[in-house]
Design a protein around this motif. Structure first.
Motif, PDB file in Angstrom:
ATOM      1  N   GLU A 288     -19.295   7.504   0.222  1.00 13.93           N
ATOM      2  CA  GLU A 288     -17.943   7.914  -0.159  1.00 13.93           C
ATOM      3  C   GLU A 288     -16.980   6.714  -0.217  1.00 13.93           C
ATOM      4  OE1 GLU A 288     -15.094  11.495  -0.222  1.00 13.93           O
ATOM      5  OE2 GLU A 288     -17.206  11.186  -0.645  1.00 13.93           O
ATOM      6  N   PRO A 289     -16.935   5.825   0.788  1.00 16.81           N
ATOM      7  CA  PRO A 289     -16.025   4.679   0.714  1.00 16.81           C
ATOM      8  C   PRO A 289     -16.345   3.733  -0.445  1.00 16.81           C
ATOM      9  CG  PRO A 289     -16.730   5.049   2.977  1.00 16.81           C
ATOM     10  CD  PRO A 289     -17.582   5.918   2.111  1.00 16.81           C
ATOM     11  N   LEU A 290     -17.644   3.598  -0.794  1.00 16.18           N
ATOM     12  CA  LEU A 290     -17.979   2.738  -1.929  1.00 16.18           C
ATOM     13  C   LEU A 290     -17.385   3.308  -3.208  1.00 16.18           C
ATOM     14  CD1 LEU A 290     -21.199   0.903  -2.815  1.00 16.18           C
ATOM     15  CD2 LEU A 290     -20.329   2.546  -4.464  1.00 16.18           C
ATOM     16  N   TRP A 291     -17.506   4.604  -3.381  1.00 15.23           N
ATOM     17  CA  TRP A 291     -17.000   5.239  -4.599  1.00 15.23           C
ATOM     18  C   TRP A 291     -15.490   5.047  -4.726  1.00 15.23           C
ATOM     19  CZ3 TRP A 291     -19.769   8.157  -8.335  1.00 15.23           C
ATOM     20  CH2 TRP A 291     -18.984   8.828  -9.264  1.00 15.23           C
ATOM     21  N   TRP A 292     -14.753   5.371  -3.672  1.00 16.20           N
ATOM     22  CA  TRP A 292     -13.299   5.383  -3.765  1.00 16.20           C
ATOM     23  C   TRP A 292     -12.660   4.009  -3.625  1.00 16.20           C
ATOM     24  CZ3 TRP A 292     -11.802   9.357  -6.152  1.00 16.20           C
ATOM     25  CH2 TRP A 292     -12.389  10.609  -5.935  1.00 16.20           C
ATOM     26  N   ASN A 293     -13.331   3.067  -2.993  1.00 12.55           N
ATOM     27  CA  ASN A 293     -12.708   1.762  -2.752  1.00 12.55           C
ATOM     28  C   ASN A 293     -13.236   0.642  -3.635  1.00 12.55           C
ATOM     29  OD1 ASN A 293     -10.877   2.135  -0.210  1.00 12.55           O
ATOM     30  ND2 ASN A 293     -12.775   3.219   0.286  1.00 12.55           N
ATOM     31  N   PHE A 294     -14.429   0.808  -4.197  1.00 10.29           N
ATOM     32  CA  PHE A 294     -14.974  -0.256  -5.036  1.00 10.29           C
ATOM     33  C   PHE A 294     -15.138   0.159  -6.501  1.00 10.29           C
ATOM     34  CE2 PHE A 294     -16.220  -1.561  -0.808  1.00 10.29           C
ATOM     35  CZ  PHE A 294     -16.045  -2.941  -0.838  1.00 10.29           C
ATOM     36  N   MET A 295     -15.321   1.444  -6.748  1.00  8.93           N
ATOM     37  CA  MET A 295     -15.546   1.889  -8.121  1.00  8.93           C
ATOM     38  C   MET A 295     -14.253   2.308  -8.814  1.00  8.93           C
ATOM     39  SD  MET A 295     -19.134   3.971  -7.680  1.00  8.93           S
ATOM     40  CE  MET A 295     -19.119   4.529  -9.381  1.00  8.93           C
ATOM     41  N   PHE A 377     -19.166   1.334   6.081  1.00 13.30           N
ATOM     42  CA  PHE A 377     -19.411   2.171   7.256  1.00 13.30           C
ATOM     43  C   PHE A 377     -18.106   2.684   7.864  1.00 13.30           C
ATOM     44  CE2 PHE A 377     -19.122  -2.215   8.558  1.00 13.30           C
ATOM     45  CZ  PHE A 377     -18.298  -2.187   9.680  1.00 13.30           C
ATOM     46  N   VAL A 378     -16.992   2.381   7.220  1.00 14.36           N
ATOM     47  CA  VAL A 378     -15.673   2.885   7.624  1.00 14.36           C
ATOM     48  C   VAL A 378     -15.050   3.550   6.402  1.00 14.36           C
ATOM     49  CG1 VAL A 378     -13.353   2.262   8.378  1.00 14.36           C
ATOM     50  CG2 VAL A 378     -15.338   1.118   9.381  1.00 14.36           C
ATOM     51  N   ASP A 379     -14.408   4.687   6.614  1.00 12.50           N
ATOM     52  CA  ASP A 379     -13.757   5.391   5.508  1.00 12.50           C
ATOM     53  C   ASP A 379     -12.241   5.247   5.633  1.00 12.50           C
ATOM     54  OD1 ASP A 379     -13.038   6.939   3.425  1.00 12.50           O
ATOM     55  OD2 ASP A 379     -13.781   8.832   4.232  1.00 12.50           O
ATOM     56  N   PRO A 380     -11.645   4.302   4.911  1.00  8.98           N
ATOM     57  CA  PRO A 380     -10.196   4.109   5.007  1.00  8.98           C
ATOM     58  C   PRO A 380      -9.400   5.134   4.208  1.00  8.98           C
ATOM     59  CG  PRO A 380     -11.158   2.492   3.537  1.00  8.98           C
ATOM     60  CD  PRO A 380     -12.291   3.322   4.038  1.00  8.98           C
ATOM     61  N   GLY A 381     -10.092   6.022   3.498  1.00  9.46           N
ATOM     62  CA  GLY A 381      -9.405   7.035   2.693  1.00  9.46           C
ATOM     63  C   GLY A 381      -9.422   6.667   1.223  1.00  9.46           C
ATOM     64  N   ILE A 387      -7.756  -4.259  -1.936  1.00  7.87           N
ATOM     65  CA  ILE A 387      -7.898  -5.380  -1.020  1.00  7.87           C
ATOM     66  C   ILE A 387      -7.969  -4.861   0.419  1.00  7.87           C
ATOM     67  CG2 ILE A 387      -7.038  -7.617  -0.275  1.00  7.87           C
ATOM     68  CD1 ILE A 387      -7.766  -7.371  -3.292  1.00  7.87           C
ATOM     69  N   ILE A 388      -6.962  -4.086   0.823  1.00  9.39           N
ATOM     70  CA  ILE A 388      -6.967  -3.527   2.182  1.00  9.39           C
ATOM     71  C   ILE A 388      -8.117  -2.545   2.337  1.00  9.39           C
ATOM     72  CG2 ILE A 388      -5.657  -2.188   3.874  1.00  9.39           C
ATOM     73  CD1 ILE A 388      -3.108  -3.165   2.512  1.00  9.39           C
ATOM     74  N   GLY A 389      -8.267  -1.646   1.359  1.00  7.78           N
ATOM     75  CA  GLY A 389      -9.312  -0.634   1.437  1.00  7.78           C
ATOM     76  C   GLY A 389     -10.704  -1.217   1.468  1.00  7.78           C
ATOM     77  N   GLN A 390     -10.948  -2.216   0.637  1.00  8.30           N
ATOM     78  CA  GLN A 390     -12.287  -2.821   0.581  1.00  8.30           C
ATOM     79  C   GLN A 390     -12.625  -3.549   1.885  1.00  8.30           C
ATOM     80  OE1 GLN A 390      -9.997  -3.120  -1.896  1.00  8.30           O
ATOM     81  NE2 GLN A 390     -10.984  -1.862  -3.457  1.00  8.30           N
ATOM     82  N   TRP A 397     -14.619 -10.077   4.745  1.00  8.62           N
ATOM     83  CA  TRP A 397     -13.664 -10.749   3.875  1.00  8.62           C
ATOM     84  C   TRP A 397     -14.237 -10.963   2.480  1.00  8.62           C
ATOM     85  CZ3 TRP A 397     -15.207 -15.286   1.656  1.00  8.62           C
ATOM     86  CH2 TRP A 397     -16.275 -15.958   2.267  1.00  8.62           C
ATOM     87  N   ARG A 398     -15.572 -10.999   2.363  1.00  6.29           N
ATOM     88  CA  ARG A 398     -16.201 -11.161   1.047  1.00  6.29           C
ATOM     89  C   ARG A 398     -15.939  -9.952   0.156  1.00  6.29           C
ATOM     90  NH1 ARG A 398     -22.153 -12.451   3.160  1.00  6.29           N
ATOM     91  NH2 ARG A 398     -21.544 -10.590   4.350  1.00  6.29           N
ATOM     92  N   ALA A 399     -15.696  -8.792   0.766  1.00 11.08           N
ATOM     93  CA  ALA A 399     -15.384  -7.592  -0.006  1.00 11.08           C
ATOM     94  C   ALA A 399     -14.049  -7.743  -0.730  1.00 11.08           C
ATOM     95  CB  ALA A 399     -15.352  -6.371   0.913  1.00 11.08           C
ATOM     96  N   VAL A 400     -13.143  -8.523  -0.150  1.00 10.42           N
ATOM     97  CA  VAL A 400     -11.855  -8.782  -0.783  1.00 10.42           C
ATOM     98  C   VAL A 400     -12.061  -9.575  -2.073  1.00 10.42           C
ATOM     99  CG1 VAL A 400      -9.651  -9.970  -0.541  1.00 10.42           C
ATOM    100  CG2 VAL A 400     -10.610  -8.694   1.399  1.00 10.42           C
TER     101      VAL A 400
END
Length: 435
Positions: A288-295, A377-381, A387-390, A397-400
């Motif tokens: 779920e976090p991958l979908w909403w924060n990266f896609m 592994f964390v769901d920030p919503g 940037i913050i969500g990822q 930090w590499r996710a940023v």
């Protein structure tokens, strides 16, 4: 175009039917309701797991005292926070069985409390086992029991509805009896029947199959889940959501089907992280976090890059739409640009609308698969700003850097199509004397 005609005639009726399905609507509402609960659980996971082990650090390290104090605090006072994480995130299946029953009961205009409590008690009976010390196991209260919880929430509500509508075992009482007591006692025998059915079912499954109900469900659906829980399934799911959205049907008609898979994977990752698994070796990538924060950066279709481009448009109309869409886009809300540009039913934007979000998913999946970025592994919503969500979803930090790269990629994908559209708008504005 023949392909568009086929989609409109064959695919859209199915998507429309799914969007109106009472079970999918109840499931979607249940997950949306539980977002704050999951966010609290995610925060607790971060608190309960210091980012670095102070015993592996040099005492002269600048952050040694900080992480040592963090760990000491958890040893002395961390138990309530741990309990909170278990009652929130690691009990997500339990809460899903309750909330889906509540929303389905509301759909039927029934008493919502009794079916919800029946679903809760049924979940305990079907998904819990006793341990040797007279305690009980909560192994299937988290993501592993999610599919079973959905079946329980729907099945128990439907069974109770059938019994009450046909007044099976209903106790008639005079009108002088208070309404609450009248409804409660009137439902006594339907409740007893449901409880007896669940008890017999649990006993049958454990005796015949030698496992619990959620284990049986997982064994049955594992081949199906395994076949789509990969980069190809992710890409197909993304493309399908964009197709139906382009025709104006909200993407929840598709994401509602994918939600159990994504949420179950996320819960499994959170549990694995708490157990000490390395962040690059967590069991699942598609969550779920991958979908909403990266896609869907900026909303469905990954439109933040597009909105940023419109801010520099020479067209007054497009620039105005960009200004109106910018703030919502930072919170993954993009209806202003979807319907204002518009993108929906606009053939010019069909290709980038389909491509940008799907490309984000494929790239993120592959990057995480090779270990260049931590898995989520964390769901920030779903509405956490970019940037913050990822970062919060991975604590990496590499996710940023990945997020910034994806936004740039999305802008590049949309750019040539926007420029063509901009030329059209400039001609219209010139003809109308706008400027």
């Amino acid at each position: 175009m023949k392909s568009m005609d086929w989609i409109e005639k064959k695919l859209l009726p199915i998507a429309n039917k799914l969007q109106r399905n009472r079970y999918l609507q109840s499931l979607q509402s249940a997950f949306m309701t539980l977002i704050p609960i999951m966010m609290v659980g995610s925060i607790c996971i971060i608190i309960c797991n210091p980012l670095r082990d102070y015993t592996q650090m040099d005492a002269a390290d600048t952050l040694y005292s900080f992480f040592k104090g963090w760990s000491m605090f958890l040893e002395s006072y961390g138990e309530p926070v741990t309990i909170l994480s278990w009652t929130c995130l690691y009990s997500i299946s339990l809460w899903v069985s309750v909330t889906i029953s509540w929303y389905l009961s509301r759909y039927y205009k029934m008493n919502t409390i009794i079916p919800s409590l029946l679903s809760l008690s049924s979940f305990f009976v079907l998904c819990t086992t006793l341990t040797g010390d007279l305690g009980f196991s909560s192994d299937y209260w988290g993501g592993e029991g999610l599919f079973a919880a959905i079946i329980i929430g729907i099945g128990i509500t439907e069974l109770y509805r059938a019994l009450t509508e046909k007044k099976i075992g209903y106790i008639e009482m005079p009108d002088t009896v208070p309404p609450v007591l009248k409804n409660s006692l009137g439902s006594l025998f339907p409740i007893i029947i449901v409880a007896a059915f669940v008890t017999v079912l649990s006993t049958f499954i454990r005796t015949v199959f030698g496992c619990t109900f959620p284990e049986l469900i997982l064994n049955c659906i594992h081949p199906v889940v395994a076949s789509v829980d990969n980069v190809f399934g992710l890409a197909f799911g993304s493309a399908l959501t964009q197709i139906v959205w382009w025709f104006g049907i909200h993407n929840t008609s598709v994401t509602g089907i994918l939600e159990p898979l994504m949420m179950s994977n996320y819960a499994a990752n959170a549990a694995a992280y708490s157990a000490g698994t390395a962040t690059t070796a967590l069991p699942h990538i598609w969550t779920e976090p991958l979908w909403w924060n990266f896609m869907v950066i900026g909303g469905s279709g990954a439109t933040l890059g597009l909105v940023l481009l419109t801010l520099r448009s020479k067209s007054k109309q497009l620039k105005t739409i960009g200004k109106l869409s910018l703030v919502p886009a930072f919170f993954n809300i993009n209806e202003p640009v979807i319907f204002g540009l518009p993108i929906v039913l606009n053939p010019l934007f069909f290709v980038p609308w389909l491509t940008a979000q799907t490309a984000n998913g494929i790239i993120t999946y592959l990057v995480m698969e090779v270990g260049l970025v931590n898995r989520t592994f964390v769901d920030p919503g779903w509405n956490m700003p970019p940037i913050i969500g990822q970062f919060l979803a991975t604590l990496d930090w590499r996710a940023v850097i990945l997020a910034i790269a994806l936004i740039v990629l999305d802008a590049l994908i949309y750019y040539p199509f926007l420029k063509v559209y901009e030329r059209q708008k400039l001609k219209e504005e010139s003809a109308e004397g706008v400027g």
